[in-house]
Design a protein around this motif. Structure first.
Motif, PDB file in Angstrom:
ATOM      1  N   PRO A  55       0.813  -1.221   0.000  1.00 52.65           N
ATOM      2  CA  PRO A  55       0.000   0.000   0.000  1.00 52.65           C
ATOM      3  C   PRO A  55       0.843   1.267   0.000  1.00 52.65           C
ATOM      4  N   GLU A  56       2.042   1.198   0.612  1.00 54.49           N
ATOM      5  CA  GLU A  56       2.889   2.378   0.683  1.00 54.49           C
ATOM      6  C   GLU A  56       3.926   2.414  -0.425  1.00 54.49           C
ATOM      7  N   ALA A  57       3.685   1.649  -1.503  1.00 58.93           N
ATOM      8  CA  ALA A  57       4.694   1.521  -2.555  1.00 58.93           C
ATOM      9  C   ALA A  57       5.089   2.859  -3.143  1.00 58.93           C
ATOM     10  N   PHE A  58       4.139   3.763  -3.299  1.00 55.16           N
ATOM     11  CA  PHE A  58       4.439   5.034  -3.953  1.00 55.16           C
ATOM     12  C   PHE A  58       4.238   6.229  -3.025  1.00 55.16           C
ATOM     13  N   ASP A  59       4.299   5.966  -1.719  1.00 55.41           N
ATOM     14  CA  ASP A  59       4.260   7.085  -0.784  1.00 55.41           C
ATOM     15  C   ASP A  59       5.454   7.993  -1.028  1.00 55.41           C
ATOM     16  N   ASN A  60       5.203   9.279  -1.024  1.00 58.90           N
ATOM     17  CA  ASN A  60       6.255  10.292  -1.194  1.00 58.90           C
ATOM     18  C   ASN A  60       6.901  10.252  -2.573  1.00 58.90           C
ATOM     19  N   VAL A 174      -7.910  10.044 -11.923  1.00 60.61           N
ATOM     20  CA  VAL A 174      -7.021  10.331 -10.797  1.00 60.61           C
ATOM     21  C   VAL A 174      -7.034   9.127  -9.877  1.00 60.61           C
ATOM     22  N   SER A 175      -5.876   8.548  -9.661  1.00 58.83           N
ATOM     23  CA  SER A 175      -5.769   7.333  -8.863  1.00 58.83           C
ATOM     24  C   SER A 175      -5.140   7.641  -7.507  1.00 58.83           C
ATOM     25  N   GLU A 176      -4.746   6.627  -6.806  1.00 58.03           N
ATOM     26  CA  GLU A 176      -4.282   6.771  -5.425  1.00 58.03           C
ATOM     27  C   GLU A 176      -2.922   7.461  -5.356  1.00 58.03           C
ATOM     28  N   ASP A 177      -2.590   7.963  -4.147  1.00 60.40           N
ATOM     29  CA  ASP A 177      -1.271   8.534  -3.854  1.00 60.40           C
ATOM     30  C   ASP A 177      -0.909   9.682  -4.786  1.00 60.40           C
ATOM     31  N   ASN A 178      -1.890  10.511  -5.097  1.00 58.73           N
ATOM     32  CA  ASN A 178      -1.630  11.692  -5.917  1.00 58.73           C
ATOM     33  C   ASN A 178      -1.096  11.309  -7.295  1.00 58.73           C
ATOM     34  N   THR A 179      -1.684  10.246  -7.884  1.00 57.82           N
ATOM     35  CA  THR A 179      -1.241   9.776  -9.193  1.00 57.82           C
ATOM     36  C   THR A 179      -2.379   9.884 -10.194  1.00 57.82           C
ATOM     37  N   ILE A 180      -2.028   9.786 -11.444  1.00 56.08           N
ATOM     38  CA  ILE A 180      -2.992   9.784 -12.532  1.00 56.08           C
ATOM     39  C   ILE A 180      -2.687   8.586 -13.421  1.00 56.08           C
ATOM     40  N   THR A 181      -3.734   7.927 -13.923  1.00 55.56           N
ATOM     41  CA  THR A 181      -3.565   6.713 -14.730  1.00 55.56           C
ATOM     42  C   THR A 181      -4.197   6.921 -16.097  1.00 55.56           C
ATOM     43  N   PHE A 182      -3.434   6.575 -17.128  1.00 61.21           N
ATOM     44  CA  PHE A 182      -3.923   6.603 -18.505  1.00 61.21           C
ATOM     45  C   PHE A 182      -4.148   5.164 -18.967  1.00 61.21           C
ATOM     46  N   CYS A 231       2.738  10.410 -11.764  1.00 61.54           N
ATOM     47  CA  CYS A 231       2.361  11.437 -10.797  1.00 61.54           C
ATOM     48  C   CYS A 231       1.392  12.420 -11.431  1.00 61.54           C
ATOM     49  N   ALA A 232       0.425  12.854 -10.657  1.00 61.09           N
ATOM     50  CA  ALA A 232      -0.570  13.776 -11.180  1.00 61.09           C
ATOM     51  C   ALA A 232      -0.001  15.168 -11.397  1.00 61.09           C
ATOM     52  N   THR A 233       1.042  15.549 -10.668  1.00 62.31           N
ATOM     53  CA  THR A 233       1.688  16.837 -10.848  1.00 62.31           C
ATOM     54  C   THR A 233       2.879  16.664 -11.760  1.00 62.31           C
ATOM     55  N   GLN A 234       2.894  17.364 -12.863  1.00 57.58           N
ATOM     56  CA  GLN A 234       3.963  17.234 -13.848  1.00 57.58           C
ATOM     57  C   GLN A 234       4.851  18.477 -13.818  1.00 57.58           C
ATOM     58  N   LEU A 235       6.155  18.251 -13.632  1.00 60.70           N
ATOM     59  CA  LEU A 235       7.134  19.328 -13.696  1.00 60.70           C
ATOM     60  C   LEU A 235       7.948  19.170 -14.962  1.00 60.70           C
ATOM     61  N   GLU A 236       8.918  20.031 -15.136  1.00 61.23           N
ATOM     62  CA  GLU A 236       9.691  19.982 -16.372  1.00 61.23           C
ATOM     63  C   GLU A 236      10.495  18.691 -16.476  1.00 61.23           C
ATOM     64  N   ASN A 237      11.013  18.207 -15.342  1.00 60.38           N
ATOM     65  CA  ASN A 237      11.783  16.972 -15.380  1.00 60.38           C
ATOM     66  C   ASN A 237      11.734  16.308 -14.017  1.00 60.38           C
ATOM     67  N   GLN A 241      11.316  17.593  -9.573  1.00 63.14           N
ATOM     68  CA  GLN A 241      10.366  17.099  -8.576  1.00 63.14           C
ATOM     69  C   GLN A 241      11.096  16.525  -7.378  1.00 63.14           C
ATOM     70  N   GLN A 242      12.160  15.767  -7.621  1.00 58.90           N
ATOM     71  CA  GLN A 242      12.891  15.164  -6.518  1.00 58.90           C
ATOM     72  C   GLN A 242      13.459  16.236  -5.602  1.00 58.90           C
ATOM     73  N   GLU A 243      14.009  17.307  -6.215  1.00 55.29           N
ATOM     74  CA  GLU A 243      14.556  18.388  -5.406  1.00 55.29           C
ATOM     75  C   GLU A 243      13.459  19.046  -4.592  1.00 55.29           C
ATOM     76  N   GLY A 244      12.275  19.212  -5.215  1.00 52.71           N
ATOM     77  CA  GLY A 244      11.164  19.814  -4.492  1.00 52.71           C
ATOM     78  C   GLY A 244      10.753  18.983  -3.301  1.00 52.71           C
ATOM     79  N   GLN A 245      10.772  17.657  -3.454  1.00 55.73           N
ATOM     80  CA  GLN A 245      10.408  16.790  -2.342  1.00 55.73           C
ATOM     81  C   GLN A 245      11.442  16.871  -1.235  1.00 55.73           C
ATOM     82  N   GLU A 246      12.723  16.903  -1.612  1.00 55.95           N
ATOM     83  CA  GLU A 246      13.778  16.950  -0.608  1.00 55.95           C
ATOM     84  C   GLU A 246      13.731  18.231   0.196  1.00 55.95           C
TER      85      GLU A 246
END
Length: 683
Positions: A55-60, A174-182, A231-237, A241-246
């Protein structure tokens, strides 16, 4: 068809690892189709084994708060994540645009419970049949039928460059953990025959025969799908996103409003393949390097569409073993019958046919939202709200798909060859009789058709036309990993990888005829003498039994007396007691004749069963003659004994009656006539 020897070297060398043509990028692999089958295609494999996603596979993994994506960004992302699809070089039923099914309403009908609902394929009728005013689809008892012309069944085909002319379709949620599925959907007007593989032991070695067998698996209409979760939020690369999370950023501005081709979408979280809807699902975790992307892309997954059945897999494999048919253990020459999916993509010249997503004009079309139908969409798109089946619910007529097998070369499975004759491979012919493709030679073969029953149960359920995208279970829901049925066989044999299973098929299947068998000659004279003594002893015992019974009943018969000392007349109970021995012998005789008939038929049909290889040291013809002669002698002798038993019983009953009359009064004229006539005729 004579050189169908399983290419062991090819399996052991090229079967089990992705080659140098697929290089890793961000741990995931990349597929370069121009490198050819020699470097990109395995010979044998099984679908990847999966464990449930935690369940926590894609947390954070994604930003805590997602920005809303507008329609332009959704369109851009759908194009960015659209798959590249590769097709088998022998595929006759190609992908098609769904509008070709409905562009001429006169070529189809709509049915409800097999009753005609609309004599034409009007899309207003589709909408009215299966959806209510609350936009709820509830019409699984409806289906459509289209005119199955050759041109329609073959689909849209490919251009001179090998590019598919068809379109694919997508929806998102829009799926779980702030994700989007096509979800990406492929439409085929017809699903082709089942792909099978037969492993036999003939002439001291294993042989592998890949073939397709209609009508199993064939059906009108075929929806296939592949899903990409990101991820439902798309950045340039991804780095941004990783830097934003850190840095603990919770609010990140929306991706640029004016999306351009220079923007880099994130690497997907998962790519889901569904080899058989509802039965198995491959959920590949791209964060663990399990995904394969097209060339240098980090977003376009690749899919390999199986021959005939159109299941989509992430790898190119000649023989993707999906399940195994239960084996008849007494057929030692039949090692295995496999249900396979053939996803090889390159032909003998290195060419290939594929679908490539194109933005302008787009061949990746968005499905309208259900709430927008019918108010905000054109009538030509009403089909998206049809909840029935897109095809017939009965098996297709053999005049359309045929019923004869098509055999493939077993080195690449990308070209056809002649199927083996009965002389070349008796087991293949026997299997065709079990599948009722060839007329069974005997009732025994017809009764032992376990393979036929298995395939019938597996493919009859899916012979019906498929439900459309909106009625699929994953339309707005994530698919859970589910392993293919072949893993039940692997676990039963303590095998843990597809590599081990494919080696097992070559090296470890028990085989009583692959190596020379030390068979001692049967001493026919010794066994003939034994059988002769056995039969004569049985006949003598029967004669002795009849004589004993005769002596017993011809002695002074016991007559009952009443209280006054007078003899009682013989009763029916007395008569039944006398004839009961004859009746018992008759029943035993009937069972013996039935058993002999079953034995004779079964023994005669043994030549139809591909058991251990024939050997002249068994002297089967001599045994046949010997068994027949003594069987006839036994039948004649037992028939004579049966007649004699009834005569003895009749004689005994007359003796009882005669004794009674001699003791009570003079025998009457009728009794004396019967008695004298009996002695004159038989004694």
């Amino acid at each position: 068809g004579n050189d169908n020897v399983l290419p062991v070297a090819l399996i052991l060398v090229s079967l089990f690892a992705l080659t140098s043509a697929q290089t890793a990028s961000a741990q995931n692999t990349h597929f370069f189709p121009e490198h050819g089958a020699a470097q990109n295609t395995k010979y044998c494999d099984v679908p990847r084994y999966q464990t449930p996603l935690a369940p926590e596979a894609f947390d954070n993994r994604c930003l805590v708060r997602a920005a809303t994506l507008n329609d332009d960004e959704i369109e851009w992302l759908a194009q960015a994540y659209a798959p590249y699809l590769f097709f088998h070089p022998l595929e006759p039923y190609t992908m098609s645009s769904i509008n070709h099914t409905f562009n001429n309403p006169k070529r189809g009908q709509i049915y409800m419970h097999n009753y005609l609902f609309d004599n034409d394929l009007h899309q207003e009728s589709l909408l009215a049949s299966t959806r209510d005013n609350n936009y709820v689809i509830h019409g699984d008892h409806f289906h459509i039928e289209h005119e199955l012309s050759q041109n329609y069944m073959e689909g849209d085909g490919f251009d001179r460059e090998g590019l598919s002319k068809a379109q694919i379709y997508y929806n998102f949620f829009v799926s779980e953990d702030n994700t989007i599925t096509f979800n990406y959907y492929l439409w085929f007007p017809l699903s082709g025959p089942a792909s099978l593989g037969l492993i036999t032991s003939v002439n001291g070695t294993n042989q592998y025969i890949p073939f397709q067998q209609p009508p199993y698996g064939t059906k009108e209409g075929d929806w296939e799908s592949l899903s990409v979760r990101t991820c439902a939020t798309q950045l340039e690369n991804p780095t941004q996103q990783q830097e934003g999370q850190e840095e603990g950023v919770e609010n990140v501005t929306q991706a640029q409003d004016n999306t351009t081709e220079d923007q880099i979408p994130q690497i997907p979280l998962t790519v889901t393949y569904r080899p058989r809807e509802g039965e198995s699902a491959l959920v590949l975790d791209c964060t663990k390097g399990q995904c394969t992307f097209f060339r240098d892309s980090t977003t376009h997954p690749v899919g390999f569409v199986a021959l005939g059945s159109h299941e989509i897999y992430p790898s190119s494999v000649n023989e993707m073993v999906y399940s195994e048919v239960p084996k008849l253990d007494f057929l030692v020459n039949l090692q295995a019958v496999l249900v396979v999916h053939r996803t090889a993509y390159a032909d003998g010249d290195g060419g290939y046919r594929y679908f490539a997503p194109n933005a302008k004009p787009s061949n990746v079309l968005r499905l309208p939202n259900q709430n927008d139908v019918p108010e905000k969409v054109d009538e030509s798109d009403y089909w998206v709200s049809f909840g029935g089946r897109f095809g017939r619910i009965d098996e297709l007529d053999v005049s359309i798909v045929g019923n004869l097998p098509t055999c493939l070369d077993n080195e690449t499975a990308t070209s056809t060859v002649g199927c083996p004759t009965e002389t070349e491979n008796r087991v293949f012919t026997f299997l065709m009789q079990m599948l009722k493709v060839y007329p069974p030679k005997s009732s025994f073969i017809e009764a032992s058709s376990i393979v036929y029953e298995y395939l019938l149960s597996r493919y009859t359920a899916v012979a019906k036309g498929p439900f459309g995208p909106a009625a699929s279970p994953h339309y707005e829901r994530l698919s859970n990993p589910k392993n293919a049925p072949i893993w039940e066989h692997l676990e039963a044999r303590n095998l843990s990888t597809g590599d081990e299973f494919c080696r097992y098929l070559v090296d470890r299947i028990p085989d009583t005829v692959r190596f020379p068998i030390d068979v001692e000659p049967i001493p026919l004279l010794k066994h003939a003498a034994f059988v002769t003594v056995m039969i004569l002893s049985f006949v003598a015992f029967n004669i002795f039994l009849v004589l004993v019974l005769r002596r017993r009943f011809l002695r002074e018969p016991v007559l009952q007396v009443d209280n006054s000392g007078n003899y009682k007349a013989p009763t029916r109970a007395k008569k039944r007691g006398i004839f009961s021995y004859a009746l018992c012998f008759t029943i035993a005789y009937a069972f013996a004749v039935a058993a002999a008939a079953v034995f004779t038929v079964g023994y005669t049909l043994m030549s139809d069963i591909p058991l251990v290889g024939d050997t002249d040291r068994l002297g089967l013809e001599a045994i046949d003659i010997f068994t027949f002669v003594f069987g006839i002698l036994g039948f004649i002798s037992d028939t004579c004994l049966l007649v004699l038993t009834w005569l003895v019983a009749s004689e005994t009953w007359l003796a009882v009656q005669r004794k009674y009359h001699l003791l009570v009064d003079d025998i009457d004229a009728v009794g004396r006539h019967q008695w004298d006539n009996f002695h004159t005729r038989y004694w």
